[in-house]
Design an enzyme around this catalytic site. Structure first.
Site, PDB file in Angstrom:
ATOM      1  N   CYS A  67      17.038   4.497  -4.398  1.00 18.20           N
ATOM      2  CA  CYS A  67      18.005   5.789  -4.052  1.00 18.20           C
ATOM      3  C   CYS A  67      18.965   5.600  -3.096  1.00 18.20           C
ATOM      4  O   CYS A  67      19.740   4.391  -3.297  1.00 18.20           O
ATOM      5  CB  CYS A  67      17.064   6.952  -3.810  1.00 18.20           C
ATOM      6  SG  CYS A  67      17.821   8.334  -4.109  1.00 18.20           S
ATOM      7  N   ARG A  72      24.714  16.653  -9.296  1.00 22.29           N
ATOM      8  CA  ARG A  72      23.553  15.967  -8.734  1.00 22.29           C
ATOM      9  C   ARG A  72      22.576  15.646  -9.833  1.00 22.29           C
ATOM     10  O   ARG A  72      22.289  16.451 -10.954  1.00 22.29           O
ATOM     11  CB  ARG A  72      22.455  16.902  -7.965  1.00 22.29           C
ATOM     12  CG  ARG A  72      22.041  16.199  -6.528  1.00 22.29           C
ATOM     13  CD  ARG A  72      21.214  17.123  -5.840  1.00 22.29           C
ATOM     14  NE  ARG A  72      20.177  16.302  -5.107  1.00 22.29           N
ATOM     15  CZ  ARG A  72      20.660  15.474  -3.984  1.00 22.29           C
ATOM     16  NH1 ARG A  72      21.782  15.348  -3.798  1.00 22.29           N
ATOM     17  NH2 ARG A  72      19.703  14.539  -3.613  1.00 22.29           N
ATOM     18  N   HIS A 101      13.288   7.181  -8.145  1.00 20.03           N
ATOM     19  CA  HIS A 101      13.095   7.471  -6.461  1.00 20.03           C
ATOM     20  C   HIS A 101      11.929   7.498  -5.987  1.00 20.03           C
ATOM     21  O   HIS A 101      10.861   7.375  -7.010  1.00 20.03           O
ATOM     22  CB  HIS A 101      14.047   8.610  -5.810  1.00 20.03           C
ATOM     23  CG  HIS A 101      13.408   9.772  -6.024  1.00 20.03           C
ATOM     24  ND1 HIS A 101      13.847  11.002  -5.586  1.00 20.03           N
ATOM     25  CD2 HIS A 101      12.150  10.250  -6.794  1.00 20.03           C
ATOM     26  CE1 HIS A 101      12.995  12.147  -5.839  1.00 20.03           C
ATOM     27  NE2 HIS A 101      11.938  11.594  -6.617  1.00 20.03           N
TER      28      HIS A 101
END
Lengths: 406, 236
Positions: free
Chosen positions: B94, B127, B191
């Site tokens: 990430c 996002r 992530h």
């Protein structure tokens, strides 16, 4: 109250009652939603004339709200959103339902604090803590502290009761004109290593903390948890006898006493009433079933898991994990929790995302058994105590299975 | 501390640790120890000098402010650049992945990255949040990538790197490719504890870091069940 607000308030109550009658929950969300449709200013009108306290933070809001209500009731009737419906629709519905009361204590979702401050003009607001919750939908911790800080700057007349042990909360309240600081201890530190003021490193020693590069540091608290009691600003120690487990709840009690003091309630009077709070929306509740004494603990983020391990006794323990919308869809946080305190206990796991938990426990070196239902878990353990720690929807599922209403 | 130990460094947990990032260090250490490989795990905070002699370096996710600060300090420190020049292994997720490139976006501005991988990151239209699955570059010999992503960035790869995977579910770099690798460096948008669902990737990092051509298999029953469950969950 203007006529429009009266109509809105009445319709709101009716809608909530209809929703309850139809078996669609407690109706507090739908009732408030309809009321606000008719009069967008309804919450403002309903709050006017009451002395209001708001309670917000990542963890402990529902419990602290209930403890504050218990403390304030020695002064008069208190309206509250007892079902944990902590957004403006829930506040509207709670106040409409309560009728006229001198006081109101409202639990506020941390994202809505600015709006609810504007609309309810509270006398006091308690800020408990800020830590990572559900990052796939919630605002990141530093951003939330920034939002609080800006919201409070618009309300210099509100008295703030804030947690001196949490650097994020401290920074949000640092420049407020009128603040009472409390110290309730904090087990979780992993969201406050970086100073929100300057980006410097935060250094901790014992219970104290300070920024290594700017003047931000832990303020001197006026209310402090000491052993099983609370020291008030005069230095007097009050023993706190709660019906709720865990050190974290002594801290919540300290906050409730500090808030009640803003309304003129003396801690010596308030403290005796706190023991009347026995369960909070089913949390901490003990249920007997087939000779098993089951206790339900809700843990919804890393900070609250650490507190749940502190509350649970050394008995067989069932962990249940879901990742539905209200829980957050991401299970990564499991690796932020150190499950080592469970070592040596018999651990059972279940829930939609039991496999994520299985992988986590394996890395943690904790042996476990997987069961596919709560009933199987009950059958697997001998008579005696069973501790159940679950996240939000897993907790609701088990509660429904135990057929409990509050 | 013995020089024979496998040394794993977690870079700046005070800045880059958003969501279960510790997991990657715990998983690598557990899988190494299960093979009898002694491990030393070292957490280096952003106010400490980064040792350049470790075998494996981990970078986690972070918010904009800490990410920008981490880039600044890592460039000033130079330890990670020296370690990479020595052939150390790097696994970054990430925000940490974006840091490895030439530039990234934070707080509305472009920041210089560490320029260890030929890639640059900017902001995407929305996002990217949800399951992230993909087919990994066959040269790495790994089963499909399975993870969860949560980021606002999009990453553009230059000719000096290869995509880690081709996306089957999710967004990754740009909706098509996901992550990047070159030599002993791997970055991914999967992530947090990315290795919890990708034990074969964890073992690849361990083989690179130890020089071992082969590691005896471990009992991955629970991970296999988890991978299967997530695969079924995203199936159309």
């Amino acid at each position: 109250m203007p006529l429009r607000a009266k109509v809105a308030s009445s319709v709101s109550r009716t809608a909530a009652a209809l929703s309850r009658a139809a078996g669609r929950g407690d109706g507090s969300v739908i009732g408030g939603w309809i009321g606000l449709k008719i009069d967008p200013e309804l919450l403002k009108h309903l709050a006017a004339g009451r002395s209001v306290a708001l309670i917000s933070g990542t963890n402990g809001k529902t419990t602290t709200t209930k403890l504050t209500v218990a403390a304030l009731e020695s002064a008069g009737r208190v309206a509250t959103n007892a079902f944990g419906a902590n957004m403006p629709t829930g506040h509207t519905s709670a106040l409409a339902k309560a009728g006229a009361t001198p006081y109101a204590v409202l639990e506020v979702d941390e994202h809505y604090l600015a709006r609810v401050l504007d609309e309810t003009r509270p006398r006091a607001v308690a800020l408990l803590n800020l830590s990572r919750d559900q990052l796939d939908r919630a605002k990141e911790v530093a951003m939330m502290a920034q939002m609080w800080r800006e919201a409070l700057a618009h309300h210099p007349d509100v008295h703030v009761v804030a947690n001196a042990d949490d650097p994020m909360v401290t920074w949000a309240a640092y420049h407020c004109a009128s603040v009472t600081w409390f110290s309730a201890g904090q087990r979780w530190h992993d969201d406050s290593w970086v100073c929100p003021e300057c980006g410097g490193a935060i250094e901790r020693a014992g219970g104290d903390w300070r920024c290594t590069t700017c003047p931000l540091r832990r303020p001197r608290p006026q209310w402090v948890v000491e052993e099983d009691g609370v020291v008030d600003p005069t230095g007097a120690w009050h023993q706190v006898k709660l019906s709720l487990p865990g050190t974290v709840n002594i801290g919540n009690a300290a906050t409730a006493l500090a808030v009640a003091a803003q309304f003129g309630v003396r801690p010596a009077d308030a403290v005796l009433r706190l023991g009347s709070v026995t369960s909070v929306a089913g949390r901490y509740a003990q249920v007997e079933r087939d000779g098993r004494l089951i206790r339900l603990l809700l843990a919804k983020n890393p900070a609250s898991w650490l507190e749940a391990f502190d509350m649970a006794e050394a008995a067989p323990t069932l962990l249940s994990i879901n990742a539905r919308d209200p829980d957050g869809l991401d299970t990564s946080w499991l690796f932020d929790v150190d499950f080592a305190p469970l070592y040596g206990r018999r651990v059972l796991i279940t829930g939609d995302r039991a496999y994520d938990l299985a992988v986590r426990l394996q890395v943690n070196g904790i042996p476990f058994e997987h069961v596919t239902s709560f009933a199987d878990a009950l059958a697997a353990v001998p008579p005696g105590r069973l501790e159940v720690i679950a996240n939000y929807t897993a907790f609701q599922d088990i509660r429904a299975e135990l057929d409990r209403v509050n | 501390m013995s020089t024979e130990d496998l040394r794993i460094v977690w870079i700046y947990p005070d800045l880059l640790s958003t969501y279960g990032d510790r997991g990657n260090m715990l998983i690598l250490a557990a899988r190494a120890r299960a093979r009898g490989i002694p491990v030393e795990t070292i957490e280096i905070r952003s106010d400490q000098a980064l040792p350049d002699s470790a075998d494996l370096y981990l970078l986690g996710g972070g918010e904009d402010g800490p990410q920008a600060l981490a880039a600044q300090r890592l460039n000033a420190d130079g330890g990670l650049h020296r370690a990479v020049a020595r052939g150390s292994v790097v696994f970054a997720v990430c925000a940490g992945y974006q840091l490895l490139g030439t530039s990234f976006f934070a707080k509305g501005a472009a920041y210089p990255g560490l320029s260890l991988l030929d890639l640059q990151s900017d902001r995407g239209p929305a996002r990217a949040v949800g399951e992230l699955h993909g087919v990994i570059d066959p040269r790495l010999g790994l089963p499909p990538l399975s993870g969860f992503e949560n980021h606002g960035g999009r990453t553009h790869l230059g000719p000096g790197v290869s995509p880690l995977a081709q996306v089957t579910t999710g967004i990754g770099n740009d909706g098509t490719s996901e992550g990047a690798w070159r030599g002993n460096l791997i970055g991914t948008y999967s992530h947090g504890p990315a290795l919890s669902r990708n034990p074969a990737l964890a073992d690849l990092l361990l083989r690179w870091a130890t020089g071992a051509g082969y590691l005896p298999p471990l009992d991955d029953t629970w991970t296999d069940r988890l991978r299967h469950e997530r695969q079924v969950a995203v199936a159309p």
